[in-house]
Design an enzyme around this catalytic site. Structure first.
Site, PDB file in Angstrom:
ATOM      1  N   ASP A   1       0.473 -18.231  11.710  1.00  0.00           N
ATOM      2  CA  ASP A   1       1.462 -19.185  12.213  1.00  0.00           C
ATOM      3  C   ASP A   1       2.014 -20.081  11.108  1.00  0.00           C
ATOM      4  O   ASP A   1       2.743 -21.037  11.396  1.00  0.00           O
ATOM      5  CB  ASP A   1       0.859 -20.048  13.319  1.00  0.00           C
TER       6      ASP A   1
ATOM      7  N   ASP B   1      -5.804  -6.959  12.043  1.00  0.00           N
ATOM      8  CA  ASP B   1      -6.988  -6.593  12.814  1.00  0.00           C
ATOM      9  C   ASP B   1      -6.676  -6.454  14.306  1.00  0.00           C
ATOM     10  O   ASP B   1      -7.589  -6.462  15.133  1.00  0.00           O
ATOM     11  CB  ASP B   1      -8.088  -7.653  12.639  1.00  0.00           C
TER      12      ASP B   1
ATOM     13  N   ASP C   1     -13.912 -20.282   4.680  1.00  0.00           N
ATOM     14  CA  ASP C   1     -13.114 -21.010   3.695  1.00  0.00           C
ATOM     15  C   ASP C   1     -13.937 -22.114   3.029  1.00  0.00           C
ATOM     16  O   ASP C   1     -13.925 -22.277   1.808  1.00  0.00           O
ATOM     17  CB  ASP C   1     -11.853 -21.587   4.347  1.00  0.00           C
TER      18      ASP C   1
ATOM     19  N   ASP D   1      -2.272 -18.202   7.214  1.00  0.00           N
ATOM     20  CA  ASP D   1      -2.570 -17.728   8.564  1.00  0.00           C
ATOM     21  C   ASP D   1      -1.275 -17.330   9.255  1.00  0.00           C
ATOM     22  O   ASP D   1      -0.171 -17.675   8.808  1.00  0.00           O
ATOM     23  CB  ASP D   1      -3.292 -18.819   9.365  1.00  0.00           C
TER      24      ASP D   1
END
Length: 534
Positions: A197, A136, A289, A195
């Site tokens: 990281d 994105d 989530d 994610d």
């Protein structure tokens, strides 16, 4: 001579005016105190003590459960069937389920290579895994860099898809939802989310997929987070203490008792059938989530937490990033509770005890009461009793209960026990933002859907910088930004401390001064993010 006399009398006039004003304020305070302030403060003390007891009982309960889990060795392999997936000569790789790995990202210049590289390094039959990068990013340069990285892995034979969309509607939830619409998804059995990281070990799928494959009642397998930069500074150490308790105790207890806990949004594997049955991803809150986890649980699906499976990731190392993250993590659950409480009560598929657990333990105590009582009681009401000696807080409520709660919270990170005092002060300061965010979520106020991506700096770049011994540039400067709320609370606590020394019973002045200093440090924009950890 007359002029000189007038100038010498003027200070006395100001002094008299100031004394008169002080006396008037003191009289007003005396008149309001008995009929209004004292009853209200007593009510506040009762409410706060009730909330403290709720939190205390919840912490003790979880402590007992985790102790029993350890004593009786209730490991995941003993509660659920697990055996390695065996090769089938006739079926070949068709014996293995197709796994989709989703990596949502947004302008992740520093870490995109780490996450994509780790995902592409997962051990699994190459024709039974799809890596999906959901980008994105709004920065064209970063998008080009991510495209090149995907092409580089594709040239090595990795089945990697680079997906973009025209807007950022729904933020992460919108990206994940859009990613599930592609035609190749219909061939997938499970979806793994990391994610940008997060860096899973190559054997991640071999340790998680068998649980889902052999236990059709399981919808989710969640791994634990391992923080690569926890030793960077005092602030990251404080975060590690809080999150270690969450993973060591809260997630383990939820998994062992009601097979329910909040999905952490990353480092987890979902059964796609369960995800679809629950209604897929929704962007109605900032905790998509948790939203999905609650809806799947209400459908009767079970969750499993693997505390021995750790995935490396990064903690926010600046106060700005941490505040934004905590706002999202505090506002979202409160808002989700508001939207789902009636739905949970009316649900027919789960037991009454599980509904009580979800509503009372999971939402009310852990996501609402825990934030509110920390700030309101320890930073507002308790200091106020110094100014109003007619109202007393029993020692069990002011000392014993918070001490036990703090010690129970510290069991997750024994190496940081010597930092317990700093952790208490830091958590009390952050409770201001969590309380504010909680009320925003409950009332659906202005910032309820605010989503700001947590800044990530990248462990690899830090290691490279350390290798060349480059001077570290401070990311936080004194006075860079004033935080008014922290300064107001700090001034209030400091005034209460001074009053306790001068007129009170000297019960809390040390705590009040220490807490005031902590609020001032944050309020003036100087946080320990640039102080090396000892």
């Amino acid at each position: 001579m007359d002029r000189l006399s007038s100038t010498t009398i003027l200070p006395d006039t100001f002094q008299g005016t100031r004394d008169d004003f002080s006396m008037q304020m003191w009289m007003i305070w005396g008149q309001m105190k008995a009929p209004l302030i004292v009853p209200l403060l007593r009510l506040a003390v009762v409410v706060c003590l009730t909330m403290s007891l709720m939190l205390f009982i919840e912490r003790v309960y979880m402590g007992i459960v985790i102790l029993l889990v350890k004593l009786f060795g209730r490991k995941p392999e003993r509660r659920y069937k697990w055996e390695p997936i065996k090769d089938d000569v006739e079926l070949g790789n068709s014996a293995y389920p197709v796994v989709l790995v989703q990596i949502p990202m947004y302008n992740e210049r520093e870490v995109y290579q780490l996450s994509i590289g780790a995902a592409c390094g997962l051990s699994w039959p190459s024709d039974r895994i799809i890596i999906q990068v959901l980008d994105d990013s709004t920065d064209p340069t970063i998008k080009d860099m991510v495209v090149l990285e995907c092409q580089r892995w594709a040239s090595k034979g990795i089945n990697i898809k680079y997906e973009i969309r025209d807007n950022r509607n729904g933020y992460k939830a919108g990206a994940l939802k859009e990613g599930m619409k592609h035609s190749y998804i219909k061939h997938c059995d499970y979806v793994v989310i990391f994610d940008a990281d997060f860096q899973p070990e190559p054997d991640f799928l071999w340790r998680t997929i068998p649980f889902l494959l052999h236990n059709p009642q399981l919808a989710l397998v969640q791994a634990r987070w391992k923080f690569v930069n926890s030793d960077e500074c005092l602030m990251t150490r404080m975060q590690e203490m809080s999150l270690d308790y969450h993973f060591t105790v809260e997630q383990e207890v939820g998994s062992s008792t009601y097979a329910f806990f909040g999905f952490n949004g990353t480092a987890g594997v979902w059964r796609i059938a369960a995800l679809n049955e629950a209604g897929g991803w929704k962007d109605r809150t900032t905790v998509e989530d948790m939203d999905l986890a609650v809806r799947a649980s209400l459908k009767g699906w079970k969750f499993l937490y693997l505390g021995n499976l750790k995935v490396k990731n990064e903690l926010p190392s600046t106060l700005k990033a941490y505040r934004y993250q905590q706002h999202r993590w505090s506002c979202g659950p409160a808002n989700l509770f508001r939207k789902m409480v009636i739905e949970i009560i009316k649900n027919k598929k789960v037991s009454t005890w599980k509904k009580v657990h979800v509503i009372y333990s999971f939402f009310v105590v852990r996501k609402i009461v825990a934030h509110i009582v920390t700030f309101i009681f320890y930073c507002v009401v308790l200091p106020a009793t110094v100014l109003v000696p007619e109202v007393e807080v029993p020692k069990w409520g002011a000392v014993y209960i918070p001490s036990i709660i703090t010690l129970l919270n510290a069991v997750g990170t024994p190496r940081s026990l010597h930092l317990l005092v700093f952790w208490i002060l830091f958590e009390n300061v952050m409770s201001l933002h969590r309380t504010k965010a909680t009320f925003i979520g409950l009332l659906e106020a202005g910032r309820v859907n605010e989503w700001i991506v947590t800044e990530k700096l990248g462990d690899a770049l830090k290691a490279k910088a350390a290798a060349v011994k480059a001077p570290r540039k401070p990311r936080s400067r004194f006075g860079e930004r004033l935080h008014v709320l922290e300064l107001i609370v700090g001034a209030y606590l400091f005034f209460c401390g001074c009053y306790d020394v001068e007129f009170g019973k000297n019960h809390y002045f040390i705590y009040l001064y220490a807490q005031a200093i902590a609020f001032f440090i944050v309020g003036f924009g100087y946080v320990g993010t640039i102080i090396p950890n000892s």
